[in-house]
Design a protein around this motif. Structure first.
Motif, PDB file in Angstrom:
ATOM      1  N   VAL A 277      36.076  38.394  33.192  1.00 14.95           N
ATOM      2  CA  VAL A 277      36.463  37.546  34.327  1.00 14.95           C
ATOM      3  C   VAL A 277      36.689  38.394  35.574  1.00 14.95           C
ATOM      4  O   VAL A 277      36.151  38.101  36.649  1.00 14.95           O
ATOM      5  N   SER A 278      37.443  39.471  35.431  1.00 19.21           N
ATOM      6  CA  SER A 278      37.750  40.247  36.635  1.00 19.21           C
ATOM      7  C   SER A 278      36.484  40.930  37.169  1.00 19.21           C
ATOM      8  O   SER A 278      36.337  41.111  38.373  1.00 19.21           O
ATOM      9  N   LEU A 279      35.552  41.273  36.288  1.00 17.41           N
ATOM     10  CA  LEU A 279      34.298  41.873  36.760  1.00 17.41           C
ATOM     11  C   LEU A 279      33.409  40.839  37.447  1.00 17.41           C
ATOM     12  O   LEU A 279      32.790  41.126  38.472  1.00 17.41           O
ATOM     13  N   ARG A 284      32.085  38.806  44.751  1.00 14.82           N
ATOM     14  CA  ARG A 284      32.382  37.880  45.847  1.00 14.82           C
ATOM     15  C   ARG A 284      33.586  38.323  46.675  1.00 14.82           C
ATOM     16  O   ARG A 284      33.857  37.746  47.723  1.00 14.82           O
ATOM     17  N   ARG A 285      34.320  39.314  46.196  1.00 16.65           N
ATOM     18  CA  ARG A 285      35.452  39.807  46.988  1.00 16.65           C
ATOM     19  C   ARG A 285      35.057  40.929  47.940  1.00 16.65           C
ATOM     20  O   ARG A 285      35.832  41.292  48.813  1.00 16.65           O
ATOM     21  N   THR A 286      33.882  41.506  47.761  1.00 15.99           N
ATOM     22  CA  THR A 286      33.483  42.614  48.636  1.00 15.99           C
ATOM     23  C   THR A 286      32.969  42.068  49.965  1.00 15.99           C
ATOM     24  O   THR A 286      32.566  40.906  50.052  1.00 15.99           O
ATOM     25  N   PRO A 287      32.955  42.914  51.012  1.00 14.43           N
ATOM     26  CA  PRO A 287      32.423  42.454  52.302  1.00 14.43           C
ATOM     27  C   PRO A 287      30.971  41.996  52.191  1.00 14.43           C
ATOM     28  O   PRO A 287      30.541  41.110  52.912  1.00 14.43           O
ATOM     29  N   GLU A 288      30.198  42.571  51.249  1.00  9.74           N
ATOM     30  CA  GLU A 288      28.784  42.181  51.110  1.00  9.74           C
ATOM     31  C   GLU A 288      28.632  40.807  50.471  1.00  9.74           C
ATOM     32  O   GLU A 288      27.588  40.176  50.578  1.00  9.74           O
ATOM     33  N   PHE A 289      29.643  40.371  49.733  1.00 12.09           N
ATOM     34  CA  PHE A 289      29.663  39.025  49.145  1.00 12.09           C
ATOM     35  C   PHE A 289      28.397  38.765  48.314  1.00 12.09           C
ATOM     36  O   PHE A 289      27.706  37.771  48.487  1.00 12.09           O
ATOM     37  N   ASP A 290      28.114  39.679  47.392  1.00  7.65           N
ATOM     38  CA  ASP A 290      26.874  39.585  46.637  1.00  7.65           C
ATOM     39  C   ASP A 290      27.083  38.784  45.338  1.00  7.65           C
ATOM     40  O   ASP A 290      27.055  39.329  44.235  1.00  7.65           O
ATOM     41  N   ARG A 315      31.853  49.266  39.214  1.00  7.29           N
ATOM     42  CA  ARG A 315      31.960  50.040  40.452  1.00  7.29           C
ATOM     43  C   ARG A 315      32.559  49.160  41.566  1.00  7.29           C
ATOM     44  O   ARG A 315      33.442  49.578  42.301  1.00  7.29           O
ATOM     45  N   LEU A 316      32.075  47.922  41.646  1.00  2.19           N
ATOM     46  CA  LEU A 316      32.598  47.008  42.663  1.00  2.19           C
ATOM     47  C   LEU A 316      34.087  46.727  42.433  1.00  2.19           C
ATOM     48  O   LEU A 316      34.881  46.696  43.366  1.00  2.19           O
ATOM     49  N   ARG A 317      34.443  46.533  41.170  1.00  2.00           N
ATOM     50  CA  ARG A 317      35.851  46.229  40.884  1.00  2.00           C
ATOM     51  C   ARG A 317      36.758  47.396  41.271  1.00  2.00           C
ATOM     52  O   ARG A 317      37.870  47.193  41.752  1.00  2.00           O
ATOM     53  N   PHE A 318      36.264  48.600  41.077  1.00  2.00           N
ATOM     54  CA  PHE A 318      37.045  49.766  41.454  1.00  2.00           C
ATOM     55  C   PHE A 318      37.334  49.755  42.959  1.00  2.00           C
ATOM     56  O   PHE A 318      38.466  49.973  43.402  1.00  2.00           O
ATOM     57  N   ARG A 319      36.292  49.447  43.737  1.00  4.07           N
ATOM     58  CA  ARG A 319      36.479  49.385  45.193  1.00  4.07           C
ATOM     59  C   ARG A 319      37.509  48.327  45.563  1.00  4.07           C
ATOM     60  O   ARG A 319      38.345  48.523  46.458  1.00  4.07           O
ATOM     61  N   ILE A 320      37.456  47.195  44.885  1.00  2.74           N
ATOM     62  CA  ILE A 320      38.392  46.111  45.204  1.00  2.74           C
ATOM     63  C   ILE A 320      39.817  46.501  44.831  1.00  2.74           C
ATOM     64  O   ILE A 320      40.758  46.269  45.586  1.00  2.74           O
ATOM     65  N   TYR A 349      37.633  42.502  52.750  1.00  2.00           N
ATOM     66  CA  TYR A 349      37.517  42.074  51.359  1.00  2.00           C
ATOM     67  C   TYR A 349      38.305  40.788  51.163  1.00  2.00           C
ATOM     68  O   TYR A 349      39.296  40.535  51.846  1.00  2.00           O
ATOM     69  N   GLN A 350      37.883  39.998  50.183  1.00  2.00           N
ATOM     70  CA  GLN A 350      38.655  38.798  49.881  1.00  2.00           C
ATOM     71  C   GLN A 350      39.761  39.172  48.893  1.00  2.00           C
ATOM     72  O   GLN A 350      39.690  38.869  47.693  1.00  2.00           O
ATOM     73  N   VAL A 351      40.754  39.884  49.414  1.00  2.00           N
ATOM     74  CA  VAL A 351      41.842  40.329  48.545  1.00  2.00           C
ATOM     75  C   VAL A 351      43.114  39.503  48.742  1.00  2.00           C
ATOM     76  O   VAL A 351      44.057  39.643  47.975  1.00  2.00           O
ATOM     77  N   HIS A 352      43.118  38.626  49.755  1.00  2.00           N
ATOM     78  CA  HIS A 352      44.373  37.890  50.016  1.00  2.00           C
ATOM     79  C   HIS A 352      44.852  37.071  48.823  1.00  2.00           C
ATOM     80  O   HIS A 352      46.051  37.041  48.562  1.00  2.00           O
TER      81      HIS A 352
END
Ligand code: MN
Length: 482
Positions: A277-279, A284-290, A315-320, A349-352
């Motif tokens: 789930v978290s992966l 969708r949370r990254t600025p690229e929204f891929d 890798r994306l999750r690490f950045r988030i 990032y969509q971290v809010h």
């Protein structure tokens, strides 16, 4: 590059797909016997669960009609699935995809469309994109008989208003039929759409569970093949501990379908589900929204471990995670009535929502009802701020009816701003769920909500990235918004 996003599943695995449940024993009969009861969905206490019976029936007809053979042309109807971007939306979308395939709709007739960053299915830009897609996939036979395209919106939220797509496009040659499958709170729905919603059938299930239970009887492979997908959405929206399957004392029915899900958890394991789930929620949370990369990973997965082994997603999750860490250092400020703790973050990032959940587990107080995190840098339109609201984690333990209704709370503060506020902020205010809501509104309106609605006193200096603050200008900018 695209190639590297796909998990390299071994041939062995691919051949035996969907493998996850194939070798699983089916102990659910024993579990049911132990529970001593066996609920039947659609009957008795569960008459209208997971959704009104007639709506479930109509949704199944809609699905079956997608592969209806037109008597003259032998056509199958091009079908566009529009799933939301999170684990619940994606897994619901894939359940529909698998079911349509199993029903005989060929892959070239099934299209999957994702909403652009910051947009929703209700925004003008998305309506236009979907209309173009509908025309493109309709077959383009401009002289021929009217062609029909079907669109299924999943987990996108519900609201009233004009049709999601004009039923007649391109001078009447294309007929579009739309279905909304959802579980977000709403009294109103778009004109002309068929609706299947769980929002009036407590306990409100996730879109993935709703899609699963709707598709369950449609084709014999679905119950087994899609059980883990239903669980992904449940873990995504409700967390790993909310549903205890097979507990006759619990909130949820003890039915064949639900017991099967309980058995599936035991096979695929909670940890793998939570991790997957978290992966899936990472792109969708990254600025690229891929979002496409999450969908691709899910589409080619034969179980949660295929996803948990996906390096690109990791890798994306690490950045988030790094961004969440950075943004969680913001300090809360409280409303005059003590009900609201507001945090301000600045991130593309969509971290809010994640920061809100995090602070929700940290903060409690006698009057505290809502943790609110606002992020002015997420939405592509610089005039709009995004915000997320959650109830304090401590209140999750009390009965659902005793939990604060944040949508109502937000509307109450809106009324304190002025009578025109709700009209001015538009449809993206206080949507979602009673205990998890938020919005996207003009930043000037948000500041009015802060000062006049919630009466949170302005801070002397706005927090910027931990770096040195450009004193005068920042202070002025901040106050000028109030
Ligand atoms: Mn959902």
């Amino acid at each position: 590059m695209v190639q590297s996003m796909f998990p390299k599943s071994s041939t062995k695995r691919a051949l035996s797909s969907p493998t996850v449940m194939r070798n699983a024993k089916k102990p659910h009969l024993a579990t049911a016997a132990m529970a001593g009861v066996r609920d039947v969905l659609g009957e008795g206490r569960w008459k209208s669960w997971p959704a009104p019976a007639q709506d479930l029936k109509a949704a199944r007809v809609f699905m079956k009609q997608c592969r209806r053979k037109d008597s003259s042309a032998g056509l199958r109807l091009p079908t566009i699935i529009v799933p939301d971007k999170d684990a619940d939306g994606l897994s619901s979308g894939l359940i529909l995809y698998r079911t349509l395939s199993a029903l005989g709709l060929p892959p070239e007739s099934i299209h999957v469309h994702f909403i652009a960053k910051g947009a929703s299915v209700f925004s003008t830009s998305e309506r236009a994109r979907l209309e173009c897609l509908a025309i493109a996939v309709s077959g383009g036979d401009l002289e021929g008989t009217p062609s029909e395209v079907r669109v299924i919106y999943v987990d996108q939220g519900s609201r009233g208003g004009p049709p999601l797509l004009q039923p007649l496009l391109d001078e009447g040659r294309i007929i579009v039929r739309t279905m909304v499958i959802d579980h977000h709170q709403s009294e109103d729905f778009p004109e002309g759409s068929q609706v299947l919603t769980a929002c009036k059938s407590p306990p409100i299930c996730t879109s993935s569970l709703l899609a699963y239970l709707m598709c369950y009887p449609l084709e014999s492979s679905i119950p087994e093949a899609c059980a883990w997908l239903a669980l992904l959405g449940i873990f995504g929206d409700l967390g790993p501990s909310e549903i205890k399957f097979g507990d006759s004392e619990g909130d949820w029915p003890v039915s064949e379908e639900m017991l099967r899900l309980g058995d599936t958890i035991r096979v695929v394991k909670k940890k793998a589900l939570s991790d997957a789930v978290s992966l899936l929620n990472a792109p969708r949370r990254t600025p690229e929204f891929d979002v496409q990369s999450a969908w691709d990973a899910l589409l080619s997965a034969d179980g949660p471990t295929t996803i948990t082994n996906n390096r690109e997603l990791r890798r994306l999750r690490f950045r988030i995670n790094e961004e969440v860490e950075r943004c969680s250092r913001a300090a809360p400020r409280f409303s005059k009535d003590g009900c609201v703790a507001l945090l301000r973050v600045d991130s593309q990032y969509q971290v809010h929502p994640v920061v809100a959940i995090r602070w929700a587990s940290r903060l409690k107080g006698k009057d505290l009802k809502m943790i609110m995190v606002v992020n002015p840098s997420h939405h592509p339109d610089p005039n709009l701020v995004s915000f997320s609201c959650r109830i304090p984690a401590s209140l999750r333990k009390v009965a659902e009816t005793a939990q604060p209704n944040l949508q109502q709370l937000l509307k109450g503060y809106a009324a304190k701003v002025d009578a025109g506020f709700l009209t001015r902020v538009g449809g993206d205010y206080a949507r979602g769920h009673k205990q998890a809501t938020g919005g996207i509104i003009p930043s000037a309106e948000f500041e009015l909500l802060v000062t006049k609605g919630m009466e949170i006193m302005a801070k002397s200096v706005r927090r910027v990235d931990g770096g040195p603050v450009d004193g005068q200008r920042k202070i002025k900018d901040f106050f000028s918004k109030g």
